[in-house]
Design a protein around this motif. Structure first.
Motif, PDB file in Angstrom:
ATOM      1  N   GLU A  84       0.954  -1.290   0.044  1.00 41.78           N
ATOM      2  CA  GLU A  84      -0.024   0.030  -0.070  1.00 41.78           C
ATOM      3  C   GLU A  84       0.926   1.135  -0.027  1.00 41.78           C
ATOM      4  OE1 GLU A  84      -2.485   0.189   3.465  1.00 41.78           O
ATOM      5  OE2 GLU A  84      -0.770   0.552   4.988  1.00 41.78           O
ATOM      6  N   ASN A 139       2.125  14.092  -0.571  1.00 44.21           N
ATOM      7  CA  ASN A 139       0.836  13.389  -0.515  1.00 44.21           C
ATOM      8  C   ASN A 139       0.977  12.247   0.590  1.00 44.21           C
ATOM      9  OD1 ASN A 139      -1.037  14.646  -2.872  1.00 44.21           O
ATOM     10  ND2 ASN A 139       0.698  13.681  -3.886  1.00 44.21           N
ATOM     11  N   TYR A 140      -0.047  12.010   1.208  1.00 44.96           N
ATOM     12  CA  TYR A 140       0.026  11.036   2.416  1.00 44.96           C
ATOM     13  C   TYR A 140      -1.074  10.043   2.241  1.00 44.96           C
ATOM     14  CZ  TYR A 140       3.964  13.934   4.345  1.00 44.96           C
ATOM     15  OH  TYR A 140       4.973  14.525   4.467  1.00 44.96           O
ATOM     16  N   ALA A 141      -0.720   8.970   2.809  1.00 44.54           N
ATOM     17  CA  ALA A 141      -1.937   7.948   3.102  1.00 44.54           C
ATOM     18  C   ALA A 141      -2.763   8.524   4.382  1.00 44.54           C
ATOM     19  CB  ALA A 141      -1.708   6.711   3.027  1.00 44.54           C
ATOM     20  N   ASP A 142      -4.073   8.563   4.056  1.00 47.72           N
ATOM     21  CA  ASP A 142      -4.935   9.103   5.343  1.00 47.72           C
ATOM     22  C   ASP A 142      -4.433   8.219   6.569  1.00 47.72           C
ATOM     23  OD1 ASP A 142      -8.148   9.187   3.525  1.00 47.72           O
ATOM     24  OD2 ASP A 142      -6.359  10.508   3.682  1.00 47.72           O
ATOM     25  N   SER A 143      -4.103   7.102   6.568  1.00 44.77           N
ATOM     26  CA  SER A 143      -3.613   6.262   7.772  1.00 44.77           C
ATOM     27  C   SER A 143      -2.283   7.049   8.405  1.00 44.77           C
ATOM     28  CB  SER A 143      -3.565   4.774   7.626  1.00 44.77           C
ATOM     29  OG  SER A 143      -2.329   4.849   6.703  1.00 44.77           O
ATOM     30  N   LYS A 160      -1.248  10.442   7.923  1.00 45.40           N
ATOM     31  CA  LYS A 160      -1.220  11.938   7.941  1.00 45.40           C
ATOM     32  C   LYS A 160      -1.253  12.341   9.464  1.00 45.40           C
ATOM     33  CE  LYS A 160      -3.964  13.068   3.569  1.00 45.40           C
ATOM     34  NZ  LYS A 160      -5.200  13.416   3.054  1.00 45.40           N
TER      35      LYS A 160
END
Length: 121
Positions: A46, A58-62, A64
């Motif tokens: 992922e 950019n970051y994955a929500d998990s 951030k």
């Protein structure tokens, strides 16, 4: 021709911090967007975070608010500072570069060998 080498993984308690590094080596002219992915046991790889050559991220929500990606263009290196680590962050972390321009032309989709991050509860 081009090699990505990650370092900095290890074992840490929940709430702790780790910093990962990934160096691109070879006869490199330019390095495009750089990213971190991770793969936990039994799960698909992922996206974690990426950064382009201009510094946009950019970051994955998990992750951030807990992880910070940065890069040093002069050193062809990308970093991932991971704070407030959770057991769910346990995975092998992989460095990825979208495009690297070399003396032999462009190289697309390069991956590192991965570095293990284990977060104990």
């Amino acid at each position: 021709q081009v090699q990505l080498v990650e370092s900095g993984g290890g074992l840490v308690q929940a709430g702790g911090s780790l910093s990962l590094s990934c160096i691109a080596s070879g006869r490199i002219f330019t390095v495009g967007a750089m990213a971190w992915y991770r793969q936990a046991p039994g799960k698909q790889r992922e996206f974690v975070a990426d950064i382009n050559s201009g510094g946009d991220t950019n970051y994955a929500d998990s992750v951030k608010g807990r992880f910070t990606i940065s890069r040093d263009n002069a050193k062809n290196t990308v970093y991932l500072q991971m704070n407030s680590l959770k057991p769910d962050d346990t995975a092998v972390y992989y460095c990825n570069v979208e495009r690297i321009t070399t003396n032999r032309g462009p190289v697309f989709g390069s991956w590192g060998q991965g570095t293990q991050v284990t977060v104990s509860s």
